[in-house]
Design a protein around this motif. Sequence first.
Motif, short mmCIF file in Angstrom:
data_model
loop_
_atom_site.label_atom_id
_atom_site.label_comp_id
_atom_site.label_asym_id
_atom_site.label_seq_id
_atom_site.Cartn_x
_atom_site.Cartn_y
_atom_site.Cartn_z
N GLN A 62 38.23 39.91 49.80
CA GLN A 62 36.74 39.37 50.73
C GLN A 62 36.38 39.42 51.32
N ILE A 63 37.29 39.20 52.17
CA ILE A 63 37.74 39.05 53.84
C ILE A 63 36.63 40.92 54.77
N LEU A 64 37.44 41.53 53.81
CA LEU A 64 37.07 43.19 53.58
C LEU A 64 36.10 43.75 53.43
N GLY A 65 35.57 42.67 51.53
CA GLY A 65 33.78 43.52 51.82
C GLY A 65 33.41 42.41 52.64
N ARG A 66 33.48 41.07 53.23
CA ARG A 66 32.24 40.68 54.02
C ARG A 66 32.94 41.94 55.32
N ALA A 67 33.97 41.89 55.79
CA ALA A 67 33.58 43.21 57.22
C ALA A 67 32.61 44.42 57.11
N ALA A 68 32.92 44.76 55.83
CA ALA A 68 32.13 46.28 55.05
C ALA A 68 30.60 45.80 55.29
N GLY A 69 30.41 44.39 55.55
CA GLY A 69 28.84 44.68 55.13
C GLY A 69 27.93 43.61 53.53
N ALA A 70 29.17 43.65 52.14
CA ALA A 70 28.75 43.15 51.12
C ALA A 70 28.93 41.62 51.22
N LYS A 71 28.01 41.15 50.21
CA LYS A 71 28.06 39.47 50.07
C LYS A 71 29.35 38.70 49.76
N VAL A 72 29.44 37.85 50.17
CA VAL A 72 30.86 37.10 49.17
C VAL A 72 30.27 35.96 49.05
N GLY A 73 30.61 35.07 48.08
CA GLY A 73 30.58 33.93 47.83
C GLY A 73 31.53 33.63 46.57
N ARG A 74 30.56 32.06 46.26
CA ARG A 74 30.61 31.44 44.90
C ARG A 74 30.00 32.25 43.88
N SER A 75 30.73 32.70 42.27
CA SER A 75 30.79 33.18 41.78
C SER A 75 29.90 32.18 40.34
N ASP A 76 28.42 32.71 39.79
CA ASP A 76 28.17 31.55 39.03
C ASP A 76 29.25 31.57 37.66
N ASP A 77 30.18 32.44 37.55
CA ASP A 77 31.05 32.62 36.57
C ASP A 77 31.89 31.31 36.31
N GLY A 78 32.33 31.01 37.73
CA GLY A 78 33.22 30.28 37.66
C GLY A 78 34.92 30.69 37.80
N TRP A 79 36.05 29.63 37.61
CA TRP A 79 37.23 30.77 37.88
C TRP A 79 37.63 31.80 36.68
N GLU A 80 38.55 32.58 37.10
CA GLU A 80 39.14 33.15 36.90
C GLU A 80 40.84 32.59 37.53
N ILE A 81 41.67 32.59 35.93
CA ILE A 81 43.12 31.96 36.36
C ILE A 81 44.70 32.01 35.31
N SER A 82 45.51 33.26 36.15
CA SER A 82 46.75 33.23 35.01
C SER A 82 46.47 35.01 34.78
N VAL A 83 47.41 34.91 33.93
CA VAL A 83 46.85 36.70 33.46
C VAL A 83 45.60 36.84 33.09
N LEU A 84 44.93 37.46 33.47
CA LEU A 84 43.73 38.63 32.52
C LEU A 84 43.45 39.58 32.88
N PRO A 85 43.10 40.64 31.60
CA PRO A 85 43.25 41.79 32.15
C PRO A 85 41.58 42.60 32.86
N VAL A 86 42.30 43.45 33.97
CA VAL A 86 41.05 44.12 34.86
C VAL A 86 40.80 45.50 34.04
N GLU A 87 39.54 46.00 33.91
CA GLU A 87 39.33 46.89 33.16
C GLU A 87 38.89 48.21 34.11
N LEU A 88 39.60 49.49 34.11
CA LEU A 88 39.80 50.35 35.39
C LEU A 88 39.14 51.30 35.58
N THR A 89 38.48 52.19 36.44
CA THR A 89 37.48 52.74 36.44
C THR A 89 37.98 53.76 36.10
N ALA A 90 37.55 55.75 36.31
CA ALA A 90 38.80 55.98 36.59
C ALA A 90 38.94 56.11 37.92
#
Length: 249
Positions: free
Chosen positions: A114-142
């Motif tokens: 998030q600090i990297l995103g902020r330093a690069a000019g992106a908005k960072v903040g609280r998600s409206d969708d709440g917490w992600e906790i414990s092991v979860l899948p991430v969908e990868l791009t090519a």
Amino acid sequence: MVSKPLRIAILECDTPPADVVAKYGRYDRIFTTLLETAAEQIGLSPKQDLKLSAYDVVTKMEYPSLEDVDGVLISGSKHNSFDNDPWILKLVDFTKKLLEHDRVRIVGVCFGHQILGRAAGAKVGRSDDGWEISVLPVELTAKGKEVFGQDKLSIHQMHKDIVFSYPPDVEPLGGSPRCLVQSMYKKGKLISVQGHPEFTEAIVSYLVKMRNEQGIFNDEQARDALERVGNAHDGVVIAKAFLRFLMEE
């Protein structure tokens, strides 16, 4: 080929709870354990080919000299990446210098992502969708499949703050339903993940139970997280990608 040893500065943006420190160390030791395991799996000598150093950027606000490092890893934290505490502003400024540097590369993890995103000019903040906790899948791009060397990724999560959009000139590596910006990449410059490759079943179990007792997680959230905490996760796969990124021409 990048010269060896690979000199990586670990910026500690938090101190884990005392019980975690007693068993597993501060973040420098937790990341050292992970990176040394990954190094061995890609044919590096953990002790000879890696030179790891740690800096307390919260209380001491100390930083490496860029002449002395090849890469900087920004750790996770319980703090908010969008706050304006003096140490956070100093970290954002340092990260901006890194982004402008022609040699030193950046690895961001959770708060560090998030600090990297902020330093690069992106908005960072609280998600409206709440917490992600414990092991979860991430969908990868090519590109994500190429960088991580597999088609799917599972990772420990512990966040409700997000990077809202990809900064300019950054390649998306993956996303999830609750966090579209899960992983960022720019060749020769940066790689980051929103999850915690350094976390283990034991560490996350402790944090979930502690935060349930503190009222941060309700009983249902905690129960759901603890049901998934022992699932396979790709922390070492991600750490290997970090090291390959730091060494790539």
